[in-house]
Design a protein around this motif. Structure first.
Motif, short mmCIF file in Angstrom:
data_model
loop_
_atom_site.label_atom_id
_atom_site.label_comp_id
_atom_site.label_asym_id
_atom_site.label_seq_id
_atom_site.Cartn_x
_atom_site.Cartn_y
_atom_site.Cartn_z
N PHE A 101 0.84 -1.20 0.00
CA PHE A 101 0.00 0.00 0.00
C PHE A 101 0.88 1.25 0.00
O PHE A 101 1.83 1.37 0.78
N MET A 102 0.50 2.17 -0.85
CA MET A 102 1.22 3.43 -0.95
C MET A 102 0.70 4.44 0.07
O MET A 102 -0.45 4.36 0.51
N CYS A 103 1.54 5.39 0.41
CA CYS A 103 1.14 6.47 1.31
C CYS A 103 0.24 7.44 0.56
O CYS A 103 0.69 8.04 -0.44
N PRO A 104 -1.01 7.63 0.96
CA PRO A 104 -1.95 8.44 0.18
C PRO A 104 -1.66 9.93 0.18
O PRO A 104 -2.17 10.67 -0.66
N GLY A 105 -0.83 10.40 1.11
CA GLY A 105 -0.56 11.84 1.19
C GLY A 105 0.62 12.30 0.36
O GLY A 105 0.78 13.50 0.11
N LEU A 106 1.47 11.38 -0.08
CA LEU A 106 2.68 11.76 -0.81
C LEU A 106 2.32 12.43 -2.15
O LEU A 106 1.57 11.87 -2.94
N PRO A 107 2.88 13.60 -2.44
CA PRO A 107 2.62 14.25 -3.72
C PRO A 107 2.98 13.36 -4.91
O PRO A 107 2.27 13.36 -5.92
N ILE A 158 -8.78 1.06 -2.20
CA ILE A 158 -8.63 2.49 -2.00
C ILE A 158 -8.78 2.74 -0.49
O ILE A 158 -9.78 3.26 -0.01
N ARG A 159 -7.72 2.38 0.23
CA ARG A 159 -7.76 2.34 1.69
C ARG A 159 -6.35 2.14 2.22
O ARG A 159 -5.37 2.12 1.46
N TYR A 160 -6.26 1.99 3.55
CA TYR A 160 -5.00 1.60 4.19
C TYR A 160 -4.98 0.08 4.35
O TYR A 160 -5.97 -0.62 4.05
N LEU A 193 -6.46 9.48 13.95
CA LEU A 193 -7.31 8.67 13.07
C LEU A 193 -8.03 9.56 12.06
O LEU A 193 -8.02 9.27 10.86
N HIS A 194 -8.63 10.64 12.56
CA HIS A 194 -9.37 11.55 11.68
C HIS A 194 -8.45 12.14 10.61
O HIS A 194 -8.84 12.27 9.44
N PHE A 195 -7.23 12.48 11.01
CA PHE A 195 -6.27 13.04 10.07
C PHE A 195 -5.98 12.07 8.93
O PHE A 195 -5.98 12.44 7.76
N ARG A 196 -5.72 10.81 9.27
CA ARG A 196 -5.42 9.81 8.24
C ARG A 196 -6.61 9.59 7.32
O ARG A 196 -6.46 9.43 6.10
N LEU A 197 -7.80 9.58 7.88
CA LEU A 197 -9.00 9.43 7.05
C LEU A 197 -9.09 10.58 6.05
O LEU A 197 -9.37 10.35 4.86
N LYS A 198 -8.85 11.79 6.53
CA LYS A 198 -9.02 12.96 5.67
C LYS A 198 -7.94 13.05 4.59
O LYS A 198 -8.19 13.58 3.50
N VAL A 199 -6.76 12.56 4.89
CA VAL A 199 -5.72 12.53 3.85
C VAL A 199 -6.14 11.63 2.70
O VAL A 199 -6.02 11.98 1.52
N LEU A 200 -6.65 10.44 3.04
CA LEU A 200 -7.13 9.54 1.98
C LEU A 200 -8.34 10.15 1.28
O LEU A 200 -8.45 10.08 0.05
N ASP A 201 -9.24 10.76 2.06
CA ASP A 201 -10.40 11.42 1.45
C ASP A 201 -9.95 12.42 0.39
O ASP A 201 -10.51 12.49 -0.71
N MET A 258 -11.88 -0.85 10.34
CA MET A 258 -11.10 -1.98 9.85
C MET A 258 -10.01 -1.59 8.87
O MET A 258 -8.95 -2.24 8.83
N VAL A 259 -10.24 -0.56 8.04
CA VAL A 259 -9.26 -0.24 6.99
C VAL A 259 -9.03 1.26 6.82
O VAL A 259 -8.46 1.69 5.82
N ARG A 260 -9.46 2.07 7.81
CA ARG A 260 -9.25 3.51 7.73
C ARG A 260 -9.81 4.08 6.44
O ARG A 260 -9.15 4.82 5.71
N GLN A 261 -11.05 3.74 6.16
CA GLN A 261 -11.69 4.12 4.90
C GLN A 261 -12.99 4.87 5.22
O GLN A 261 -13.91 4.30 5.79
N ASP A 262 -13.03 6.14 4.83
CA ASP A 262 -14.14 7.03 5.18
C ASP A 262 -15.04 7.25 3.97
O ASP A 262 -15.32 8.37 3.57
N TRP A 263 -15.54 6.15 3.38
CA TRP A 263 -16.09 6.23 2.03
C TRP A 263 -17.39 7.00 1.90
O TRP A 263 -17.72 7.50 0.81
N ASP A 264 -18.15 7.15 2.97
CA ASP A 264 -19.39 7.91 2.85
C ASP A 264 -19.15 9.42 2.76
O ASP A 264 -20.10 10.20 2.63
N SER A 265 -17.87 9.82 2.80
CA SER A 265 -17.52 11.24 2.62
C SER A 265 -17.01 11.54 1.21
O SER A 265 -16.65 12.67 0.91
N TRP A 266 -16.97 10.54 0.35
CA TRP A 266 -16.33 10.71 -0.95
C TRP A 266 -17.26 11.27 -2.04
O TRP A 266 -16.81 11.81 -3.03
N HIS A 267 -18.56 11.05 -1.89
CA HIS A 267 -19.54 11.53 -2.86
C HIS A 267 -19.25 11.00 -4.28
O HIS A 267 -19.23 11.75 -5.26
#
Length: 578
Positions: free
Chosen positions: A339-345, A372-374, A431-439, A470-479
């Motif tokens: 898994f890649m780091c989702p925040g890296l440019p 599309i998760r951690y 936790l919230h920070f990691r979710l929002k980075v992936l978001d 389970m996987v740090r995935q905040d999918w209901d915020s993705w629209h």
């Protein structure tokens, strides 16, 4: 017999007339019914399955047709040859509907065109004016097989036409809501093979060639296309076609060993049972090939893309756990988890480039994100024994997102390194920070894709709360347009009633702005009626549809259950309308 009707929608999308039917203008345009016998209207058999679709803009009337054909054959090459002496596709149009001064176009598999004007029908003394042409006509044919080669079995041919409005006898741009009389025909001659070439079959007693078979969109009631009052009605409306959203989907890998005929056979099976959405994981060439085949069956193809898990990613891009171990040096569960780091440019730029490549594939309707998760923080209950684990809570080796870049981003925002927190495993801000980075990464990709008019979707964990845990995935915020919760009940030791609950929870989470298609794991549904019970539970919970994992596992029993289930749903829907 009542003449058939068709609604032709307006398009602002360009149409390249090349016979491929892969332009965006065609994606949501509805197909007509399968053609039927010219006299009785009885539907043509699968080997002669024929349909058309139409769109229009300010300059052209566009017509596309798909004709199934196992023996591609044509002999006529000159413009205005008598094309119906070959197998052909024909268009008849009477703009003012008076049965006089109407136009006709015929085209064969070689792309040869005959166009003519009829001042009145033959039975009224009319004679064809072959000096008349559709001026400015654009036409193309694409063949799936080899023409005039009896040694192999062919697939189909497609026709694409662009007829300028000014070229019709009673032409001119239609007004919104205008109704023109149209009919479409297919001529099919019985063929035999002599000395390695096709020839028309002859009656052995009379020595005469057997008559051609005529299949039409709107039945004529006689073997005569020149009865304009029997033609169908085409209504031109100046709006986009309504979006077509499949209810039944299936995931599939590329199946590189499948040739065109094998793909066609599989797509035909899907169409026959009502599976009209295909999530295909493949290279761009295969995506385009299958999309071209699928269009004639009314099947949408979405590119299935493995997003954050990339075994070929550079080591510097890979995620790091709470113990400071990168996936480049220590595996999590399985070797292929990279898994890649989702925040890296660099990672975000790489993903945008991959999306650009997929968006360039003509004929696909959307892009489907997977992984599309951690890394899994906690595995599903029934999978834990496989890895000799009991994960009742978060364990440091499986808590990922601690890449140095992510830690620096958190420190810049909160003034602290997450590793200095008293309990980083459970800290809500971290936790919230990691979710929002992936978001943020997902939303960037979503905007990039939807800007090009394609749909976005994702394979996600069963419910939003389960996904976050389970996987740090905040999918209901993705629209996104569609979500595919992988509600694999056997992984969680659940009964079918759980699928109903998952569907209900997920629909409430996304509201009416997105569609939810419950993912069903086929290996757990092989016993009698298990598939039916699972589908029933998903729909009872309010799901917009279901998706099957995956194509290679769908057997005849499962296909029959899907077909029977759809028939019952359709009958119930008709009764409700009554």
């Amino acid at each position: 017999m009542v003449p058939r009707k068709y609604t032709c929608y307006y398009t602002a999308q360009p149409v390249k007339v090349d016979g491929k039917l892969d332009d965006k203008a065609w994606l949501d345009a509805p197909w007509s019914e399968n053609f039927g016998d010219i006299v009785s209207g009885v539907s043509a058999p699968e080997r002669q399955f024929t349909r058309f679709k139409m769109v229009w803009d300010s300059n052209y009337c566009y017509i596309a047709a798909c004709l199934s054909e196992s023996h591609l054959w044509g002999t006529l090459h000159r413009h205005d040859d008598t094309i119906y002496h070959d197998n052909d596709f024909e268009v008849f149009v009477d703009p003012d509907g008076d049965g006089l001064d109407y136009d006709e176009l015929e085209i064969n598999v070689l792309g040869t065109v005959m166009d003519l004007r009829m001042p009145k029908p033959y039975n009224q003394g009319g004679k064809a004016d072959l000096s008349w042409d559709f001026k400015g006509l654009k036409s193309a044919v694409l063949v799936y097989g080899t023409v005039d080669h009896p040694a192999d079995t062919d697939s189909r041919w497609t026709v694409e036409l662009a007829i300028p409005w000014k070229s019709f006898t009673h032409g001119g741009l239609p007004k919104n809501g205008a109704v023109w009389r149209f009919n479409f025909s297919r001529v099919e001659w019985p063929l035999s093979v002599e000395k390695g070439t096709y020839t028309k079959q002859k009656n052995q007693q009379t020595g005469k060639v057997y008559p051609e078979k005529n299949w039409t969109w709107s039945p004529q009631g006689a073997v005569n296309m020149h009865i304009p009052q029997k033609w169908g009605y085409v209504r031109f409306v100046r709006r986009n076609p309504p979006a077509v959203v499949p209810e039944f989907w299936v995931w599939s890998v590329a199946h590189r060993d499948w040739n065109t005929q094998k793909w066609q056979s599989e797509l035909e099976k899907l169409k026959d049972v009502g599976i009209t959405g295909l999530l295909l994981k493949a290279d761009t060439a295969t995506l385009h090939k299958v999309a071209l085949l699928a269009v004639c069956y009314g099947i949408q193809v979405h590119a299935w893309y493995i997003t954050m898990n990339n075994p070929k990613a550079p080591a510097a891009w890979l995620s790091v756990n709470e113990q400071g171990k990168s996936l480049a040096e220590q595996k999590a569960y399985v070797d292929y988890y990279k898994f890649m780091c989702p925040g890296l440019p660099a990672v975000r730029q790489y993903l945008k480039q991959q999306m650009s490549k997929l968006m360039a594939v003509k004929g696909i309707s959307g892009i489907h994100f997977d992984y599309i998760r951690y890394v899994d923080v906690i595995l599903p209950k029934k999978l834990q024994p496989k890895y000799h684990l009991k994960q009742k809570d978060i364990m440091p080796p499986f808590d990922y997102g601690y890449h140095p870049y992510m830690r620096s981003m958190f420190r810049a925002k909160y003034g602290r390194d997450p590793l200095s927190l008293s309990d980083p495993l459970h800290d809500t801000a971290w936790l919230h920070f990691r979710l929002k980075v992936l978001d943020s990464t997902v939303i960037q990709l979503r905007n990039q894709i939807e800007k090009q008019g394609l749909k976005t979707s994702a394979a996600v964990f069963p419910t939003p709360s389960m996904s976050r845990r389970m996987v740090r995935q905040d999918w209901d915020s993705w629209h996104l347009n569609y979500y595919f919760p992988m509600a694999y009940h056997n992984y969680y030791g659940k009964k079918y009633a759980w699928l109903k609950k998952v569907s209900s929870v997920d629909k409430k989470a996304v509201g009416d702005s997105s569609k939810v298609f419950i993912g069903l794991f086929l290996p757990a549904l092989k016993k009698s009626h298990q598939m039916t019970k699972a589908m029933k539970a998903a729909f009872k919970g309010g799901a917009d549809g279901v998706a099957f994992f995956r194509l290679g596992v769908l057997d005849e029993s499962m296909l029959k259950q899907i077909a029977d289930f759809q028939k019952k749903r359709n009958r119930a829907g008709r009764k409700m309308k009554e």
